[in-house]
Design an enzyme around this catalytic site. Structure first.
Site, short mmCIF file in Angstrom:
data_model
loop_
_atom_site.label_atom_id
_atom_site.label_comp_id
_atom_site.label_asym_id
_atom_site.label_seq_id
_atom_site.Cartn_x
_atom_site.Cartn_y
_atom_site.Cartn_z
N PHE A 152 0.68 -1.14 0.05
CA PHE A 152 -0.07 0.02 0.00
C PHE A 152 0.98 1.29 0.03
CE2 PHE A 152 -2.73 3.29 2.17
CZ PHE A 152 -3.75 3.09 1.27
N PHE A 153 2.07 1.11 0.59
CA PHE A 153 3.05 2.32 0.72
C PHE A 153 4.27 1.46 0.26
CE2 PHE A 153 0.33 3.57 4.41
CZ PHE A 153 -0.20 4.84 3.83
N ARG A 213 -7.69 5.46 12.71
CA ARG A 213 -6.35 5.58 12.25
C ARG A 213 -5.38 4.61 12.75
NH1 ARG A 213 -6.75 7.76 7.51
NH2 ARG A 213 -7.26 10.07 7.45
N GLU A 222 6.61 12.81 2.40
CA GLU A 222 5.31 13.61 2.32
C GLU A 222 5.39 14.85 2.67
OE1 GLU A 222 0.83 12.61 3.83
OE2 GLU A 222 2.19 11.88 4.95
N GLU A 265 -12.52 2.37 -0.66
CA GLU A 265 -11.27 2.75 -0.18
C GLU A 265 -11.32 2.22 1.46
OE1 GLU A 265 -10.40 6.72 -0.81
OE2 GLU A 265 -10.57 6.73 -3.15
#
Length: 205
Positions: free
Chosen positions: A24-25, A75, A135, A158
């Site tokens: 995903f990353f 989160r 980022e 998502e």
């Protein structure tokens, strides 16, 4: 005294770079050296770098009602801390190729809160964690009407599950002071609102 910012990217030499994880990353490993303040070169060393694209965050603010819209969602990075992993945050989304931050702001405003911003005022751009991540956050405040705001939102494909809350500006600012809101984008934006609230209430009516 030597002034800051004497070095540039030209003073860094990447000897080798490889991707060590792609999911995903993405994570890259770099072998690099750079100039030192004493005029010598740093011996070659390695660092892992989290490759994450830029993102845009917006604080929705209604100057007439003096209210903001904050989003509550899960989160993963907050899991395992002495707090709930459901955080109060800003409207936010990753910048896609070819999109301007302003376009991202409007897209995410609709997807995450059913809001359109008019106008958008730039707060700042900031690096999230430059010791190990690429980022950059593009941070805005956007004028909205909170009259019919709030509710459940998010893109199911998502895996988003978002509750939009309408909160008085005073209560939102209080939550950064007492630590209930502890994510960087929301803290910066609400502190900015605290400084600019009177101007916005006069100029955005």
């Amino acid at each position: 005294m030597t002034k800051p910012f004497q070095f540039t990217a030209d003073d860094v030499k990447v000897e080798k770079r490889e991707t060590v994880f792609q999911g995903f990353f993405r994570m890259d490993k770099l072998w690099l050296t750079h100039r030192r303040f004493d005029g010598e070169d740093m011996p070659i060393f390695t660092r892992e770098l989290f490759i994450r694209g830029d993102a845009t965050c917006v604080l929705p603010y209604d100057p007439q009602r003096d209210e903001v819209v904050l989003l509550e969602q899960f989160r993963l990075g907050a899991l395992g801390r002495n707090q709930s992993p459901w955080l109060l945050e800003l409207v936010a989304g990753m910048n896609e190729d070819g999109e301007s931050p302003e376009e991202v702001a409007q897209r995410e405003g609709q997807e995450e809160a059913g809001l359109t911003f008019e106008p958008l005022e730039k707060i700042c751009d900031y690096l999230v964690s430059p010791g190990g991540s690429t980022e950059m956050i593009h941070l805005y405040c956007g004028r909205v009407s909170t009259e019919n705001a709030g509710g459940l939102y998010g893109m199911e494909h998502e895996h988003e599950d978002i509750r939009a809350h309408v909160v008085s500006a005073e209560d939102a600012i209080a939550m950064i002071h007492d630590g209930r809101i502890n994510n960087a984008a929301a803290i910066i934006a609400l502190q900015w609102l605290e400084l600019n609230r009177a101007r916005l209430r006069k100029g955005w009516q």
